[in-house]
Design a protein around this motif. Sequence first.
Motif, mmCIF file in Angstrom:
data_model
loop_
_atom_site.group_PDB
_atom_site.id
_atom_site.type_symbol
_atom_site.label_atom_id
_atom_site.label_comp_id
_atom_site.label_asym_id
_atom_site.label_seq_id
_atom_site.Cartn_x
_atom_site.Cartn_y
_atom_site.Cartn_z
ATOM 1 N N VAL A 251 -0.551 3.352 -2.675
ATOM 2 C CA VAL A 251 -1.649 2.715 -2.303
ATOM 3 C C VAL A 251 -1.999 1.287 -2.357
ATOM 4 O O VAL A 251 -2.160 0.314 -1.521
ATOM 5 N N LYS A 252 -1.391 0.840 -3.668
ATOM 6 C CA LYS A 252 -1.624 -0.349 -3.840
ATOM 7 C C LYS A 252 -0.255 -1.094 -3.397
ATOM 8 O O LYS A 252 -0.463 -2.579 -2.998
ATOM 9 N N MET A 253 0.815 -0.590 -3.006
ATOM 10 C CA MET A 253 1.815 -1.406 -2.227
ATOM 11 C C MET A 253 1.556 -1.706 -0.899
ATOM 12 O O MET A 253 1.635 -2.869 -0.561
ATOM 13 N N ARG A 254 0.747 -1.005 -0.551
ATOM 14 C CA ARG A 254 0.257 -1.053 1.295
ATOM 15 C C ARG A 254 -0.913 -2.317 1.044
ATOM 16 O O ARG A 254 -0.756 -3.270 2.001
ATOM 17 N N LEU A 255 -1.712 -2.167 0.131
ATOM 18 C CA LEU A 255 -2.732 -3.089 -0.167
ATOM 19 C C LEU A 255 -1.966 -4.484 -0.324
ATOM 20 O O LEU A 255 -2.438 -5.703 0.116
ATOM 21 N N VAL B 179 0.018 -10.058 -7.550
ATOM 22 C CA VAL B 179 -0.227 -9.391 -8.910
ATOM 23 C C VAL B 179 -0.492 -7.782 -8.684
ATOM 24 O O VAL B 179 -0.005 -6.953 -9.427
ATOM 25 N N LEU B 180 -1.007 -7.633 -7.257
ATOM 26 C CA LEU B 180 -1.363 -6.157 -6.809
ATOM 27 C C LEU B 180 0.197 -5.503 -6.714
ATOM 28 O O LEU B 180 0.381 -4.474 -7.238
ATOM 29 N N TYR B 181 1.112 -6.338 -6.197
ATOM 30 C CA TYR B 181 2.489 -5.948 -5.850
ATOM 31 C C TYR B 181 3.128 -5.477 -7.356
ATOM 32 O O TYR B 181 3.504 -4.501 -7.541
#
Length: 326
Positions: A156-160, A168-170
């Motif tokens: 989910v985080k990779m998509r976002l 940072v999210l990546y």
Amino acid sequence: MRRDALRDGLDDDGRRALRSAVRMEWATIAFLAVAIPVVGVVTGSSQAMRAAWVEDMLSLAPPLAFLVAVRVMARAANPRYPYGYFRSVGVAHLVAGVALFAMGSFLLVDSALTLVRGERPPIGSVEVFGQSVWLGWFMMAVMAATIPLPIWFGRVKMRLARQLHNKVLYADADMNKADWMTAVGSIVGVGGIGLGIWWADAAAAIFISGSILWDGVKNTKGAITDLMDTRATTFDDAKPHPDIDRIHDHLSSLRWVDEVRTRTRDQGQFFHVEAFVRPRKGRMPRLAEIEQAQAECRGLDWKMHDVVIVPVRTFPEIASARSGES
């Protein structure tokens, strides 16, 4: 500029993605708040379990860095910070990367020394309902239970991260991948001890430590290059960002433009674009035309937060016509 500058810069899809990312990071922190003490209780003398426990604690760094950066980025620009606070993403990225690098280095050296010294970690038994049960079964059961959620979090985080262009999210999505791989490695290490393969525990710890160290190297390098104003890249630093060419192609299509060169820096989720345009002979643009071109460039992508168009006779020494040219 309004205080909520970050959200004002996002489109509707971006705002929804940001809210989802914030919820996902809080869910990650809640998961780790349970997982860390439980793993700590069953760690015992296993080197692999200890490395996995430390890795779980380090996993708190990226989500905390993201949540802090989101709040700081929303502050409005002021005379002291005329470009706003968007660089807080890069600072948070650097802090998370350095933490991973430092702890990964320590664990790798410690695990390697354990292997070289030939230490054989004992795993005892506990009494459960009057029966003696090998503690290794509990270790492997706990680590197996920590695998599913990090896999889901990471996807989910990779998509976002791709949608929000947030490194940072990546980094956090990458860390979630390391989390479940670490759990698998610790299960293998503890299982190896149970089968009499004494070195399996230290070998698994080395694998886990190497994964942490590699995450630290990648993220520290990426954060430093972004803070040094390297050319804007995709969220995973794999290639120049396609918006560079979109800006160039749009400006080149204008009737009054002869040639274009651009410099695009990544300020952490948003871009700052300097576009140098050489007007056609005898066709000096009016102020209204420049302002319209700026508005059109910003309309190409919400990430184009700050676009500066400068008519020039000669181009700066370092500016690109296309992302593949220097």
